[in-house]
Design a protein around this motif. Structure first.
Motif, PDB file in Angstrom:
ATOM      1  N   ASP A   7       0.810  -1.221   0.000  1.00  0.00           N
ATOM      2  CA  ASP A   7       0.000   0.000   0.000  1.00  0.00           C
ATOM      3  C   ASP A   7       0.845   1.275   0.000  1.00  0.00           C
ATOM      4  N   ASP A   8       1.876   1.271   0.874  1.00  0.00           N
ATOM      5  CA  ASP A   8       2.676   2.505   0.958  1.00  0.00           C
ATOM      6  C   ASP A   8       4.148   2.291   0.618  1.00  0.00           C
ATOM      7  N   PHE A   9       4.539   1.048   0.297  1.00  0.00           N
ATOM      8  CA  PHE A   9       5.909   0.701  -0.117  1.00  0.00           C
ATOM      9  C   PHE A   9       6.937   0.858   1.010  1.00  0.00           C
ATOM     10  N   ASN A  10       6.441   0.993   2.239  1.00  0.00           N
ATOM     11  CA  ASN A  10       7.333   1.088   3.399  1.00  0.00           C
ATOM     12  C   ASN A  10       7.447  -0.275   4.081  1.00  0.00           C
ATOM     13  N   ILE A  11       8.464  -0.404   4.926  1.00  0.00           N
ATOM     14  CA  ILE A  11       8.619  -1.615   5.741  1.00  0.00           C
ATOM     15  C   ILE A  11       7.269  -2.061   6.279  1.00  0.00           C
ATOM     16  N   ASP A  12       6.952  -3.346   6.119  1.00  0.00           N
ATOM     17  CA  ASP A  12       5.716  -3.909   6.667  1.00  0.00           C
ATOM     18  C   ASP A  12       5.992  -4.274   8.126  1.00  0.00           C
TER      19      ASP A  12
ATOM     20  N   GLY B 148       7.867   9.807   0.619  1.00  0.00           N
ATOM     21  CA  GLY B 148       7.277  10.735   1.585  1.00  0.00           C
ATOM     22  C   GLY B 148       6.103  10.171   2.353  1.00  0.00           C
ATOM     23  N   ASN B 149       5.697   8.915   2.056  1.00  0.00           N
ATOM     24  CA  ASN B 149       4.611   8.292   2.841  1.00  0.00           C
ATOM     25  C   ASN B 149       5.158   7.874   4.201  1.00  0.00           C
ATOM     26  N   PRO B 150       4.576   8.345   5.290  1.00  0.00           N
ATOM     27  CA  PRO B 150       5.115   7.946   6.597  1.00  0.00           C
ATOM     28  C   PRO B 150       5.021   6.437   6.812  1.00  0.00           C
ATOM     29  N   CYS B 151       6.040   5.883   7.446  1.00  0.00           N
ATOM     30  CA  CYS B 151       6.007   4.471   7.837  1.00  0.00           C
ATOM     31  C   CYS B 151       4.913   4.258   8.881  1.00  0.00           C
ATOM     32  N   ALA B 152       4.680   2.999   9.250  1.00  0.00           N
ATOM     33  CA  ALA B 152       3.752   2.675  10.349  1.00  0.00           C
ATOM     34  C   ALA B 152       4.458   3.026  11.654  1.00  0.00           C
ATOM     35  N   VAL B 153       4.554   4.329  11.900  1.00  0.00           N
ATOM     36  CA  VAL B 153       5.448   4.827  12.952  1.00  0.00           C
ATOM     37  C   VAL B 153       5.067   4.353  14.362  1.00  0.00           C
ATOM     38  N   ASP B 154       3.772   4.265  14.646  1.00  0.00           N
ATOM     39  CA  ASP B 154       3.371   3.846  15.994  1.00  0.00           C
ATOM     40  C   ASP B 154       3.700   2.374  16.230  1.00  0.00           C
TER      41      ASP B 154
ATOM     42  N   ASP C   7      -3.094   5.348  -3.305  1.00  0.00           N
ATOM     43  CA  ASP C   7      -3.686   6.482  -2.592  1.00  0.00           C
ATOM     44  C   ASP C   7      -2.658   7.122  -1.665  1.00  0.00           C
ATOM     45  N   ILE C   8      -2.857   8.406  -1.411  1.00  0.00           N
ATOM     46  CA  ILE C   8      -2.105   9.032  -0.311  1.00  0.00           C
ATOM     47  C   ILE C   8      -2.777   8.520   0.963  1.00  0.00           C
ATOM     48  N   PRO C   9      -2.011   7.891   1.874  1.00  0.00           N
ATOM     49  CA  PRO C   9      -2.655   7.275   3.042  1.00  0.00           C
ATOM     50  C   PRO C   9      -3.455   8.281   3.869  1.00  0.00           C
ATOM     51  N   ASN C  10      -4.498   7.783   4.526  1.00  0.00           N
ATOM     52  CA  ASN C  10      -5.341   8.619   5.385  1.00  0.00           C
ATOM     53  C   ASN C  10      -4.507   9.359   6.419  1.00  0.00           C
ATOM     54  N   GLY C  11      -4.860  10.594   6.646  1.00  0.00           N
ATOM     55  CA  GLY C  11      -4.193  11.358   7.710  1.00  0.00           C
ATOM     56  C   GLY C  11      -2.870  11.962   7.287  1.00  0.00           C
ATOM     57  N   VAL C  12      -2.444  11.706   6.048  1.00  0.00           N
ATOM     58  CA  VAL C  12      -1.132  12.197   5.620  1.00  0.00           C
ATOM     59  C   VAL C  12      -1.269  13.512   4.872  1.00  0.00           C
ATOM     60  N   SER C  13      -0.516  14.487   5.328  1.00  0.00           N
ATOM     61  CA  SER C  13      -0.399  15.737   4.586  1.00  0.00           C
ATOM     62  C   SER C  13       0.899  15.601   3.788  1.00  0.00           C
ATOM     63  N   SER C  14       0.731  15.314   2.491  1.00  0.00           N
ATOM     64  CA  SER C  14       1.861  14.907   1.638  1.00  0.00           C
ATOM     65  C   SER C  14       2.639  16.114   1.136  1.00  0.00           C
ATOM     66  N   ASN C  15       3.896  15.864   0.724  1.00  0.00           N
ATOM     67  CA  ASN C  15       4.639  16.929   0.028  1.00  0.00           C
ATOM     68  C   ASN C  15       4.644  16.689  -1.476  1.00  0.00           C
ATOM     69  N   HIS C  16       4.015  15.590  -1.911  1.00  0.00           N
ATOM     70  CA  HIS C  16       3.888  15.279  -3.349  1.00  0.00           C
ATOM     71  C   HIS C  16       5.250  15.291  -4.040  1.00  0.00           C
ATOM     72  N   SER C  17       6.228  14.694  -3.386  1.00  0.00           N
ATOM     73  CA  SER C  17       7.560  14.746  -3.982  1.00  0.00           C
ATOM     74  C   SER C  17       7.729  13.753  -5.127  1.00  0.00           C
ATOM     75  N   TYR C  18       6.951  12.685  -5.124  1.00  0.00           N
ATOM     76  CA  TYR C  18       7.035  11.704  -6.213  1.00  0.00           C
ATOM     77  C   TYR C  18       5.620  11.360  -6.650  1.00  0.00           C
TER      78      TYR C  18
END
Ligand code: T4K
Length: 372
Positions: free
Chosen positions: A106-111, A133-139, A271-282
């Protein structure tokens, strides 16, 4: 043929504004080593990014190497195979063993579900990337790190200005690193920063980025030279003045692509994940098996029309010659990353990319897909 369209173009402020700052540099003759532009930019960025620490560097790669060094890691580091090569190289250059885990489709970040089973008694940290620029599952990553007492370093090269549920993405992790390269949404020609929500690592970082020198008579560490010059810091001030309008211009491009590509069968726009204010870098798309031609053929067709898309991040880092022998690099361990890396294509996005040029890109894709 029409003018080529590059995957990105840097924003540049009015030249006269930069010349005015250059005149100040000429006047005070402080060119580097923590001069006035460097110091004031660190303060401004700390406010803008809601960070307790911002240490400017010459580039994002050295920022990451220094962050790893400052955390005093050992043994194994859990990381993503799906990134720019600087990520894994920084782990390796820190004399650490990269342990690859798979990414989320979904976001191409570490699962995060793959992290816990990769932890061994030798694991000392997680080096994750906020990809595109998509935040990882930080929590979730924070919970795992707390449970196993691991450091967390975010390679946030792409994530300048990104917010998650109203919070700066730099509020998570022990340290995050950014790239201010010409190809990034915020650029200082070359440049980067190490950012932290605390000041715990600040002294260590400052010493390492200055050759390991603590004072005129104390050199307690083996450091490097990663100081940002005044020329770059001055540019950083001007870029920050314009950043919110740059972000808006990028968002306009993003929205037009999304509307235009929505009905092309076989092209998936994440999709830009919910809650993310993106910088649209890519602007990554996936060319799925339902599309008439494969990703590489589409890349070639775009190129033939003067449109320079990029296969960021092909080849997968775990398939590079220096990493493919590591057990965790096997394709069976990383099925999602190995699939995505053969489907992804990043389309041109930058402030000022015209509607006409966006439509040119979409037109080539639509024709390739034979969906007219
Ligand atoms: N971690 C991650 C996750 C990263 O993505 C990166 C860098 C780093 C760490 C390391 O940060 P730095 O040490 O670089 O600060 C680019 C960039 O060189 C690199 O910074 C970036 N990631 C990577 C994803 O992309 P290339 O090989 O694609 O760049 P290049 O020269 O082909 O440029 C792409 C297009 O941009 C060109 O076709 C035209 C345009 N362009 C480029 C430059 C340099 C301009 O219009 N003006 C320019 O000055 O690597």
């Amino acid at each position: 043929m029409s003018e080529p369209i590059f995957v990105t173009r840097p924003f540049l402020p009015p030249l006269a504004d930069y010349v005015a700052l250059l005149e100040q540099i000429w006047e005070n003759r402080i060119l580097t080593n923590g001069g006035p532009f460097h110091q004031s930019l660190e303060r401004r960025l700390a406010t803008y990014l809601d960070a307790a620490q911002v240490s400017l560097t010459t580039n994002g790669a050295l920022a990451l190497e220094i962050a790893i060094d400052a955390c005093d890691l050992s043994g194994e580091v859990i990381t993503t195979p799906y990134s720019f090569v600087a990520t894994t190289h920084s782990v390796k250059r820190g004399q650490l063993k990269p342990v690859f885990v798979d990414i989320s489709p979904d976001d191409f970040n570490i699962d995060p579900a793959t992290i816990e089973r990769a932890i061994t008694p030798s694991t000392s940290a997680i080096v994750a990337v906020h990809c595109y620029g998509n935040p990882c599952a930080v929590d979730e990553i924070e919970k795992i790190a707390n449970k196993y007492d691991l450091r967390v370093i975010y390679d946030a090269a792409h994530a300048f200005g990104v917010r998650l549920n109203g919070r700066s993405v730099f509020e998570w992790g022990d340290l995050s690193t950014i790239s201010f390269h010409a190809t990034k949404s915020y650029n200082t020609f070359e440049g980067g920063a190490i950012v932290s929500p605390t000041t715990r690592f600040k002294k260590q970082v400052e010493i390492i980025k200055n050759f390991g020198i603590a004072s005129e008579v104390e050199i307690p560490l083996v450091g490097t030279n990663a100081k940002m010059s005044e020329l770059n810091a001055a540019m950083g001030h001007l870029q920050l003045d314009h950043y919110e309008s740059i972000r808006t211009l990028r968002r306009t491009v993003d929205e037009r692509y999304r509307r235009s590509l929505a009905n092309i069968a076989g092209i998936h726009v994440p999709d830009i994940p919910n809650g993310v204010s993106s910088n649209h870098s890519y602007f990554p798309i996936l060319v799925t098996p339902d599309f008439t031609v494969g990703r590489d053929a589409l890349y070639d067709r775009l190129k033939a029309e003067g449109i320079m898309s990029r296969k960021y991040f092909f080849p997968l880092l775990s398939n590079l010659p220096m990493y493919k022998g590591i057990e965790s690099a096997s394709q069976e361990n990383l099925p999602v990353a190995n699939k995505i890396v053969n489907e992804v294509l990043c389309l041109p996005i930058y402030p000022g990319l015209s509607d006409h040029d966006i439509d040119r890109v979409v037109d080539v894709i639509a024709k390739a897909g034979d969906s007219y």
